[in-house]
Design a protein around this motif. Structure first.
Motif, PDB file in Angstrom:
ATOM      1  N   GLN A   3      -3.096  -3.341  -6.751  1.00  0.00           N
ATOM      2  CA  GLN A   3      -3.112  -1.960  -6.289  1.00  0.00           C
ATOM      3  C   GLN A   3      -3.642  -1.072  -7.406  1.00  0.00           C
ATOM      4  O   GLN A   3      -3.282  -1.247  -8.561  1.00  0.00           O
ATOM      5  N   ARG A  53      -0.905  -9.377  -4.893  1.00  0.00           N
ATOM      6  CA  ARG A  53      -1.125  -8.001  -4.431  1.00  0.00           C
ATOM      7  C   ARG A  53      -1.610  -7.170  -5.619  1.00  0.00           C
ATOM      8  O   ARG A  53      -0.966  -7.105  -6.640  1.00  0.00           O
ATOM      9  N   HIS A  57      -7.048   5.353  -3.647  1.00  0.00           N
ATOM     10  CA  HIS A  57      -6.072   4.352  -4.057  1.00  0.00           C
ATOM     11  C   HIS A  57      -6.009   3.298  -2.964  1.00  0.00           C
ATOM     12  O   HIS A  57      -5.836   3.631  -1.786  1.00  0.00           O
ATOM     13  N   SER A 113      -4.864  -1.010  -1.915  1.00  0.00           N
ATOM     14  CA  SER A 113      -4.037  -2.174  -2.179  1.00  0.00           C
ATOM     15  C   SER A 113      -4.742  -3.374  -1.569  1.00  0.00           C
ATOM     16  O   SER A 113      -5.164  -3.324  -0.414  1.00  0.00           O
ATOM     17  N   CYS A 149      -5.819   0.005 -12.753  1.00  0.00           N
ATOM     18  CA  CYS A 149      -4.411  -0.236 -12.435  1.00  0.00           C
ATOM     19  C   CYS A 149      -3.530   0.118 -13.629  1.00  0.00           C
ATOM     20  O   CYS A 149      -4.012   0.268 -14.742  1.00  0.00           O
TER      21      CYS A 149
END
Length: 196
Positions: A27, A25, A15, A17, A44
């Protein structure tokens, strides 16, 4: 962002970001990473909010200012599911035929209403094609412009009856949608008049 150094990579299942050069942003879970092109693919949460769906985003790391690894996956990812290639080929062929049919209708000068009706019928009955500006359903029913119920011709029977019901429902739904849009427009107009 500085490009990953030699031997650096993102593990599938990790995972991460990312902060894009536009300040966005992103992630998600790493689905794939190509070192040569510096492309990262993330899975996502769905932007639609539906829990059973995901968004898949391709990120060019040349346009990312920061990447943080939230959770690094060290174990081997599960094997990829096998693909049914013949099913995918059939689906691609079917989609291509649908698009060619739409292109034919546009080039033949078929009205938007006729094109919409064709799509509605095609959802229920796949054996549906164009013959000039006429819609031919199951080689038994011919629907000619302006594509109303009374324009459905063919041998009396269940096929003709079924197609007439589809045509009738289609135009009922279209009219219902138009009246809803009109009432929404009137409400918006009332709201703007009251706020003035």
């Amino acid at each position: 962002m500085a490009a990953p150094g030699p031997g650096e990579y993102f593990s599938v299942g990790s995972h991460v970001s990312c902060l894009t050069c536009l300040g966005q942003r992103l992630q998600g879970e790493v689905v794939a990473f190509d070192y040569q092109s510096k492309m990262l693919t993330l899975k996502c949460a769905s932007s639609s909010g539906k829990p059973n769906l995901n968004d898949v985003i391709l990120i060019n790391l040349a346009y990312v200012s920061d990447v943080d690894i939230i959770n690094d996956r060290t174990e081997t990812p599960p094997p990829l599911a096998s693909l049914n290639v013949s099913k995918l080929a059939n689906r691609a062929r079917s989609e291509k035929e649908d698009k060619l049919s739409q292109a034919y209708a546009i080039s033949a000068g078929v009205s938007v209403e006729g094109q919409q009706l064709f799509q509605t019928i095609h959802k229920t009955i796949k054996d549906c094609k164009w013959q000039e500006k006429n819609i031919i359903v199951m080689d038994d029913v011919v629907i000619s412009p302006p594509y109303q119920v009374e324009n459905c011709k063919g041998k009396e029977g269940s096929a003709l009856s079924h197609v007439r019901k589809i045509v009738e429902k289609h135009f009922r739904d279209v009219e219902s949608q138009k009246s809803m849009q009109r009432s929404q427009a009137q409400q918006t107009q009332k709201d703007s008049t009251l706020s003035s």
